[in-house]
Design a protein around this motif. Structure first.
Motif, mmCIF file in Angstrom:
data_model
loop_
_atom_site.group_PDB
_atom_site.id
_atom_site.type_symbol
_atom_site.label_atom_id
_atom_site.label_comp_id
_atom_site.label_asym_id
_atom_site.label_seq_id
_atom_site.Cartn_x
_atom_site.Cartn_y
_atom_site.Cartn_z
ATOM 1 N N ASP A 21 -1.518 10.751 6.758
ATOM 2 C CA ASP A 21 -0.199 11.262 6.376
ATOM 3 C C ASP A 21 0.189 10.752 4.988
ATOM 4 N N SER A 47 5.903 7.880 10.183
ATOM 5 C CA SER A 47 6.010 8.534 8.890
ATOM 6 C C SER A 47 7.493 8.591 8.520
ATOM 7 N N TYR A 68 3.162 8.519 13.021
ATOM 8 C CA TYR A 68 2.221 8.449 11.896
ATOM 9 C C TYR A 68 0.838 8.862 12.362
ATOM 10 N N ILE A 71 4.017 6.439 4.887
ATOM 11 C CA ILE A 71 3.934 5.544 6.031
ATOM 12 C C ILE A 71 5.082 4.547 5.988
#
Length: 261
Positions: free
Chosen positions: A241, A230, A237, A244
């Motif tokens: 989320d 992330s 990640y 990315i």
């Protein structure tokens, strides 16, 4: 329930390739297009391919659930779940632009087991199984070795809710344009991730994506030797989320730095 990942991957590949024939046939025909939002489209092909895949994949892993863009978008990830985007790049498809793919992944909760990104109009099928590596049309593939942003070709995308995020998008785009060799926006996050896995792109970032956009592509990248995380804040990640970042790994810290503010 334990499954044989290699066997499930083989069965899923057959299902995805069959669905690709429907995409190929419909691409040359007039498109039945309607709007889900201001710029968010859906076609009869999206619905038909999703139905085909749900029927075929149900036989590959009996009892698995479905998280699918058009008909099961609210499914919670618990146990074995197929995650399907029948036509990623629907806007491209509706306009006759062939950067279009089907994305299929099998997850056990939040753990990816296999992922396939099939671009039938381009003749490219990317596939990976957990611990089995990643392949393009059956041949092993790996991320690039670029280690300096100035040499990096980077992809991004813009969400359907672009007006709500326009300032953030343009700020990030300005930073990337100034620091990298080039930016591309082909219009399919799943295929962008597959291209990072294949070493054709060096990094990819985007915000406001859905799980079906990235579920398969994220596994492709990691199995090809890359890294998925992330950004803002930087970290691991987790499917779902808001932001990315995928890269070949060597560029990851630099990309995080460009996207830090």
């Amino acid at each position: 329930m334990a499954i044989d990942i290699a066997s499930a991957l083989s069965g899923a590949l057959c299902a995805v390739r069959a669905a690709g024939e429907r995409i190929r046939a419909d691409f040359a025909a007039p498109h039945d297009v309607r709007r889900k939002g201001r710029i968010d489209l859906v076609t009869a092909t999206d619905l038909a391919v999703e139905a085909m895949l749900k029927e075929s994949l149900a036989a590959v892993v009996p009892g698995a659930g479905f998280l699918a863009e058009e008909t099961a978008a609210a499914t919670a990830l618990a146990g074995l779940t197929w995650i399907i985007d029948p036509v990623d790049g629907t806007t491209n498809f509706a306009h006759g632009f062939p950067f279009v793919c089907t994305s299929v992944a099998l997850y056990d909760g939040l753990e990816p087991l296999l992922g396939i990104v099939h671009a039938p109009l381009l003749g490219q099928c990317f596939a990976a199984g957990r611990g089995l590596g990643a392949r393009l049309n059956g041949q092993p593939m790996a991320v690039s070795t670029v280690d300096d942003p100035v040499d990096a070709l980077v992809a991004t995308g813009f969400p359907y809710a672009i007006r709500e995020h326009l300032d953030e998008i343009t700020t990030d785009l300005r930073a990337m344009l100034a620091a990298t060799q080039g930016i591309r926006r082909p219009g399919s996050a799943a295929l962008d991730l597959a291209y990072v896995a294949a070493g054709r792109l060096d990094a990819f970032y985007e915000l406001a994506l859905n799980p079906w956009d990235v579920a398969a592509g994220a596994l492709l990248v990691t199995e090809a030797g890359g890294r998925v995380g992330s950004y803002r804040p930087a970290g691991p990640y987790r499917l779902g989320d808001f932001r990315i970042l995928a890269s070949n790994g060597r560029l990851h810290g630099a990309m995080e730095g460009l996207l830090a503010e």
